[in-house]
Write a protein that holds these residues in place. Sequence first.
Motif, PDB file in Angstrom:
ATOM      1  N   PRO A  55      -3.480  45.576 -56.566  1.00 19.23           N
ATOM      2  CA  PRO A  55      -4.466  45.886 -55.514  1.00 19.23           C
ATOM      3  C   PRO A  55      -5.304  44.664 -55.167  1.00 19.23           C
ATOM      4  CG  PRO A  55      -5.239  46.678 -57.632  1.00 19.23           C
ATOM      5  CD  PRO A  55      -3.845  46.151 -57.861  1.00 19.23           C
ATOM      6  N   ASP A  56      -5.927  44.695 -53.990  1.00 20.31           N
ATOM      7  CA  ASP A  56      -6.838  43.616 -53.602  1.00 20.31           C
ATOM      8  C   ASP A  56      -8.148  43.717 -54.371  1.00 20.31           C
ATOM      9  OD1 ASP A  56      -5.208  42.501 -51.422  1.00 20.31           O
ATOM     10  OD2 ASP A  56      -5.531  44.465 -50.526  1.00 20.31           O
ATOM     11  N   LEU A  57      -8.532  44.970 -54.667  1.00 27.63           N
ATOM     12  CA  LEU A  57      -9.804  45.226 -55.336  1.00 27.63           C
ATOM     13  C   LEU A  57      -9.650  46.380 -56.309  1.00 27.63           C
ATOM     14  CD1 LEU A  57     -12.976  44.910 -55.525  1.00 27.63           C
ATOM     15  CD2 LEU A  57     -13.098  46.570 -53.668  1.00 27.63           C
ATOM     16  N   VAL A  58     -10.295  46.244 -57.478  1.00 31.54           N
ATOM     17  CA  VAL A  58     -10.357  47.338 -58.447  1.00 31.54           C
ATOM     18  C   VAL A  58     -11.820  47.746 -58.581  1.00 31.54           C
ATOM     19  CG1 VAL A  58      -9.915  48.051 -60.839  1.00 31.54           C
ATOM     20  CG2 VAL A  58      -8.371  46.423 -59.716  1.00 31.54           C
ATOM     21  N   LEU A  59     -12.096  49.018 -58.294  1.00 36.04           N
ATOM     22  CA  LEU A  59     -13.421  49.593 -58.566  1.00 36.04           C
ATOM     23  C   LEU A  59     -13.331  50.143 -59.976  1.00 36.04           C
ATOM     24  CD1 LEU A  59     -14.223  51.486 -55.241  1.00 36.04           C
ATOM     25  CD2 LEU A  59     -15.016  49.242 -55.973  1.00 36.04           C
ATOM     26  N   ILE A 107     -12.594  42.382 -58.846  1.00 34.25           N
ATOM     27  CA  ILE A 107     -13.030  43.484 -59.695  1.00 34.25           C
ATOM     28  C   ILE A 107     -14.515  43.746 -59.465  1.00 34.25           C
ATOM     29  CG2 ILE A 107     -13.380  44.287 -62.065  1.00 34.25           C
ATOM     30  CD1 ILE A 107     -10.945  42.611 -62.854  1.00 34.25           C
ATOM     31  N   LEU A 108     -14.805  44.997 -59.087  1.00 34.01           N
ATOM     32  CA  LEU A 108     -16.189  45.445 -58.956  1.00 34.01           C
ATOM     33  C   LEU A 108     -16.428  46.471 -60.050  1.00 34.01           C
ATOM     34  CD1 LEU A 108     -18.912  45.566 -57.502  1.00 34.01           C
ATOM     35  CD2 LEU A 108     -17.925  47.246 -55.939  1.00 34.01           C
ATOM     36  N   MET A 109     -17.257  46.106 -61.015  1.00 31.62           N
ATOM     37  CA  MET A 109     -17.533  47.009 -62.130  1.00 31.62           C
ATOM     38  C   MET A 109     -18.659  47.960 -61.768  1.00 31.62           C
ATOM     39  SD  MET A 109     -16.899  44.706 -65.515  1.00 31.62           S
ATOM     40  CE  MET A 109     -16.261  46.079 -66.476  1.00 31.62           C
ATOM     41  N   MET A 110     -18.531  49.205 -62.265  1.00 33.91           N
ATOM     42  CA  MET A 110     -19.525  50.247 -62.005  1.00 33.91           C
ATOM     43  C   MET A 110     -19.984  50.808 -63.345  1.00 33.91           C
ATOM     44  SD  MET A 110     -17.418  52.345 -59.081  1.00 33.91           S
ATOM     45  CE  MET A 110     -16.085  52.789 -60.204  1.00 33.91           C
ATOM     46  N   THR A 111     -21.298  50.925 -63.522  1.00 32.20           N
ATOM     47  CA  THR A 111     -21.780  51.494 -64.773  1.00 32.20           C
ATOM     48  C   THR A 111     -23.073  52.265 -64.565  1.00 32.20           C
ATOM     49  OG1 THR A 111     -22.430  51.033 -67.056  1.00 32.20           O
ATOM     50  CG2 THR A 111     -23.068  49.401 -65.417  1.00 32.20           C
ATOM     51  N   ALA A 143     -19.490  37.696 -67.120  1.00 30.86           N
ATOM     52  CA  ALA A 143     -18.985  36.666 -68.032  1.00 30.86           C
ATOM     53  C   ALA A 143     -17.489  36.822 -68.288  1.00 30.86           C
ATOM     54  CB  ALA A 143     -19.750  36.710 -69.361  1.00 30.86           C
ATOM     55  N   ILE A 144     -16.985  38.063 -68.298  1.00 32.58           N
ATOM     56  CA  ILE A 144     -15.551  38.235 -68.551  1.00 32.58           C
ATOM     57  C   ILE A 144     -14.736  38.257 -67.261  1.00 32.58           C
ATOM     58  CG2 ILE A 144     -15.764  39.328 -70.814  1.00 32.58           C
ATOM     59  CD1 ILE A 144     -15.290  42.008 -69.410  1.00 32.58           C
ATOM     60  N   GLY A 145     -15.406  37.997 -66.142  1.00 36.59           N
ATOM     61  CA  GLY A 145     -14.638  37.778 -64.925  1.00 36.59           C
ATOM     62  C   GLY A 145     -14.780  38.788 -63.816  1.00 36.59           C
ATOM     63  N   ALA A 146     -15.718  39.744 -63.940  1.00 36.01           N
ATOM     64  CA  ALA A 146     -15.932  40.671 -62.827  1.00 36.01           C
ATOM     65  C   ALA A 146     -16.495  39.906 -61.637  1.00 36.01           C
ATOM     66  CB  ALA A 146     -16.895  41.782 -63.238  1.00 36.01           C
ATOM     67  N   ASP A 147     -16.123  40.320 -60.436  1.00 35.53           N
ATOM     68  CA  ASP A 147     -16.598  39.655 -59.221  1.00 35.53           C
ATOM     69  C   ASP A 147     -17.910  40.261 -58.728  1.00 35.53           C
ATOM     70  OD1 ASP A 147     -14.278  37.821 -58.557  1.00 35.53           O
ATOM     71  OD2 ASP A 147     -13.272  39.741 -58.835  1.00 35.53           O
ATOM     72  N   GLY A 148     -18.218  41.462 -59.204  1.00 33.14           N
ATOM     73  CA  GLY A 148     -19.448  42.124 -58.811  1.00 33.14           C
ATOM     74  C   GLY A 148     -19.746  43.251 -59.770  1.00 33.14           C
ATOM     75  N   PHE A 149     -20.950  43.780 -59.664  1.00 32.82           N
ATOM     76  CA  PHE A 149     -21.413  44.795 -60.592  1.00 32.82           C
ATOM     77  C   PHE A 149     -22.329  45.735 -59.837  1.00 32.82           C
ATOM     78  CE2 PHE A 149     -22.978  46.379 -64.617  1.00 32.82           C
ATOM     79  CZ  PHE A 149     -21.975  46.033 -65.509  1.00 32.82           C
ATOM     80  N   ILE A 150     -22.115  47.025 -59.942  1.00 38.03           N
ATOM     81  CA  ILE A 150     -22.952  47.984 -59.235  1.00 38.03           C
ATOM     82  C   ILE A 150     -23.353  49.089 -60.210  1.00 38.03           C
ATOM     83  CG2 ILE A 150     -21.075  49.413 -58.337  1.00 38.03           C
ATOM     84  CD1 ILE A 150     -22.661  49.360 -55.613  1.00 38.03           C
TER      85      ILE A 150
END
Length: 129
Positions: free
Chosen positions: A52-56, A84-88, A101-108
């Motif tokens: 995929p282009d992006l992983v949520l 990679i856009l991480m969600m938490t 730090a481990i390579g996510a491109d964004g965080f929401i």
Amino acid sequence: MADTKRRHRVLVVEDEDNIALALDFLMTREGYDHSRVADGAEALPRIRATHPDLVLLDVMLPGASGYEICQGVRLDPNLADVKILMMTARGSSIERRKGLAIGADGFITKPFELKELREEVRRLLDAGA
């Protein structure tokens, strides 16, 4: 002219159905090709298979954590262009720093506004264009 461009592919890795439904609605409305995986253990094989282009990516998942999945993607040179856009739900600065730090491109942080998520998704996909 935009019709000749391929639609962006997004993989949603989220175990909570209500959040996945909201993401499904948003991805459909935005015109992205998308699919979902609800188990962390299935995520990396699916990412490798579909590229995929992006992983949520949710951080807290059964089977494998979002951090482990993110690390697996970043260690695979064939997946270097996957965003990679991480969600938490735990949106502490420590969580954010660890993800980046481990390579996510964004965080929401959840719960998120759909508008905020849409802008972040567009930012990441436009950066890869």
